[in-house]
Structures are given as structure tokens and as C-alpha cells.
Scaffold this motif. Structure first.
Motif, mmCIF file in Angstrom:
data_model
loop_
_atom_site.group_PDB
_atom_site.id
_atom_site.type_symbol
_atom_site.label_atom_id
_atom_site.label_comp_id
_atom_site.label_asym_id
_atom_site.label_seq_id
_atom_site.Cartn_x
_atom_site.Cartn_y
_atom_site.Cartn_z
ATOM 1 N N LEU A 167 18.760 35.757 34.045
ATOM 2 C CA LEU A 167 17.612 34.867 34.135
ATOM 3 C C LEU A 167 17.777 33.842 35.255
ATOM 4 N N GLU A 205 21.846 41.961 33.509
ATOM 5 C CA GLU A 205 21.884 41.417 32.146
ATOM 6 C C GLU A 205 22.861 42.193 31.279
ATOM 7 N N GLU A 206 22.867 43.512 31.397
ATOM 8 C CA GLU A 206 23.796 44.317 30.608
ATOM 9 C C GLU A 206 25.250 44.028 30.984
ATOM 10 N N GLN A 214 11.556 33.529 28.628
ATOM 11 C CA GLN A 214 12.766 34.042 27.995
ATOM 12 C C GLN A 214 13.909 33.037 28.033
ATOM 13 N N ASP A 219 14.344 32.052 24.661
ATOM 14 C CA ASP A 219 14.336 33.116 23.673
ATOM 15 C C ASP A 219 15.281 32.871 22.498
ATOM 16 N N ARG A 236 22.451 37.624 29.626
ATOM 17 C CA ARG A 236 21.087 37.189 29.903
ATOM 18 C C ARG A 236 21.041 35.924 30.737
ATOM 19 N N GLU A 237 21.985 35.003 30.505
ATOM 20 C CA GLU A 237 21.927 33.726 31.197
ATOM 21 C C GLU A 237 22.024 33.913 32.711
#
Length: 280
Positions: free
Chosen positions: A140, A131-132, A166, A169, A136-137
Motif C-alpha cells: 500500500l 503484498e504476498e 484499504q 482495512d 500489505r503495508e
């Protein structure tokens, strides 16, 4: 073997290849090694299927590049550690009896950037790193793909209801955080709609479109997840767990467990609890 779905593309920027090394030891636990590694492999799949170069290179290394035997008896061929001046972004120390010695090894200690405890924590950690790096996409999408086949025995999902929620989110993240802090309270539709600053009808429709669940079912799943955690990590009586998680009775908790996990709370604790069972 599962076939990778088409993941959402990562951001459209070029990035240098990130080097990840997994340190293994004699009697290493294979899932500690292969679980986090699969997260990075699936992230590579996500990006290459979107038409870009894979973001990660990774390899298994040992102190001197020797062959080792895992706790399962499987033999592993490893590479030697990179030179100290070689580029390395992340080193993941797998679990096993050699981990304490590695932490005390002056050759290794400066390389240790991230550590975690247990198989699922290692996978979660790898997802955080993805994610970093990629957003996030992608993280996930990887988690949703892995949950199709990474299951603990007896219905204990590797990835959480909170993680699946999430996906919404951007619209309901603040609401989910608010709910998780108040699971022992009344969380009826009017209360949730008011917290989301929507009418009840509009909230119900938008929430189901974003999550695939009704608000009531989402709350139930978050309560069951909290109860699962308390059952596996504590010796709190089941009746108290039910009340703490917002169920009006132990029987209501039992019905939710049977519907969502196909097991009673007592059966779940007996299988996944960290200590001897306790009275309800």
C-alpha cells in the motif's frame, strides 16, 4: 523526478533475493514493461530505507538476449533468458505483438507464471506480488507513492479509491466490502454505524481518523469509482448507471463527477469509453 517518501518498514525477517524477469519483444509497449517494474523498484526502496537489503533483483530479457525496439521507437538492450536450472521466482510477460508467439513458444511456456492484460492490470498484478512477498503495508505504501505521478490523462487515477481505503482495512475492511456490495442502496450514517457496531458519533470520529474522509465522502467516492468503471467498460446509459451506483439522479452523478474528477460523465465516457457513446 518525485522523491520517494519514507515507507513503512517491511517485516523484520531476512528473506532470499527474489529474481524477477520481464520478457520483452519487438514492438513491446513501454508502459507494460516499466509500470510493473517500477512497483518492484519502489518496493526495494521501501525496504532499503528501513535498513534492510532489497528483496528483488530484476532484469529485462528477450528470447535470445537481442536488442529490440519498443512500439514507441525506443531501443532496448536485453539480457538472455536464464538457464532452466537457474533460480527464478517470477517472469512477467510484457504486452505487445510478440506476446502470442511467446505463449506458444515451448522454451518460454514453462516459465510463464503470471500474466495480465493491459498496463494498469500489470501494475495491479505487481502490487499483488509485492503484498504476498512483503505484506500489505509495504504494497500500500508503494501504491500510494506511485499514485502521486502515475495518472491517466484527464484525471483518471491509476489506483482506486478502494485501494486508498484499504489503509484502514484492519478496522473497516469488512465494512468497505459490505458497502461495495450495496452501492445502489441507502448508505446513510445510521446504517453504516449500525453495520460497524458503533454509535454514530464514535463511528464518524474513528472512520475519519482511519481514512481521512467522512463516511458520506467515502461512499460518494466508491460510487463514483463504480460509475467510472461502468462508463469506461460498458454502454449502459448514464441515467441507469447513476441509479445502479446509488445516485438519486443523473444530475447528482454529474455534480459528484465534476467535484472529484473535474469532468462530466459524458466527457469521461467520451475519453475513456471502450466504444461509441450512447444516449443518457
Amino acid at each position: 523526478m518525485p522523491i520517494n517518501p519514507r515507507f513503512p518498514p517491511a517485516s523484520n525477517r531476512l528473506a532470499p533475493l527474489r529474481a524477477v524477469e520481464f520478457v520483452a519483444f519487438p514492438s513491446v509497449q513501454m508502459l507494460d514493461l516499466t509500470g510493473p517494474m517500477q512497483v518492484f523498484a519502489s518496493a526495494n526502496d521501501a525496504v532499503t530505507e528501513a535498513g534492510r537489503m532489497p528483496p528483488y533483483s530484476f532484469r529485462v530479457v528477450a528470447r535470445d538476449g537481442q536488442s529490440i525496439t519498443a512500439s514507441s521507437g525506443l531501443g532496448l538492450t536485453t539480457d538472455a533468458l536464464s538457464r532452466e536450472d537457474a533460480p527464478l521466482d517470477t517472469m512477467v510477460i510484457a504486452g505487445g505483438p510478440g506476446v502470442d508467439a511467446a505463449a506458444a513458444d515451448p522454451v518460454l511456456v514453462d516459465w510463464i507464471l503470471w500474466t495480465s492484460a493491459g498496463v494498469t492490470a500489470g501494475i495491479d498484478l505487481a502490487l499483488v506480488l509485492v503484498e504476498e512477498d512483503l505484506g500489505r503495508e509495504v504494497a500500500l505504501a508503494v501504491a500510494r507513492y506511485l499514485v502521486m505521478f502515475l495518472k491517466r490523462p484527464g484525471g483518471q487515477a491509476q489506483f482506486s479509491t478502494a485501494l486508498s481505503l484499504q489503509m484502514a482495512d484492519h478496522e473497516f475492511g469488512a465494512l468497505h466490502a459490505w458497502i461495495n456490495e450495496r452501492l445502489d442502496r441507502d448508505l446513510l450514517l445510521p446504517i453504516l454505524a449500525d453495520q460497524a457496531a458503533m454509535s454514530e458519533h464514535s463511528f464518524s470520529r474513528h472512520y475519519r481518523e482511519a481514512t481521512g474522509l467522512t463516511p458520506a465522502r467515502a461512499v460518494e467516492r466508491l460510487r463514483v469509482e463504480q460509475a467510472r468503471r461502468l462508463l469506461s467498460e460498458s454502454k449502459i446509459p448514464i441515467k441507469r448507471i447513476a441509479l445502479r451506483c446509488g445516485f438519486d439522479s443523473e444530475e447528482t452523478l454529474r455534480r459528484s463527477f465534476l467535484r472529484l474528477l473535474a469532468a462530466t460523465p459524458q466527457e469521461y465516457r467520451a475519453r475513456f469509453g471502450s466504444g461509441p457513446s450512447v444516449p443518457s
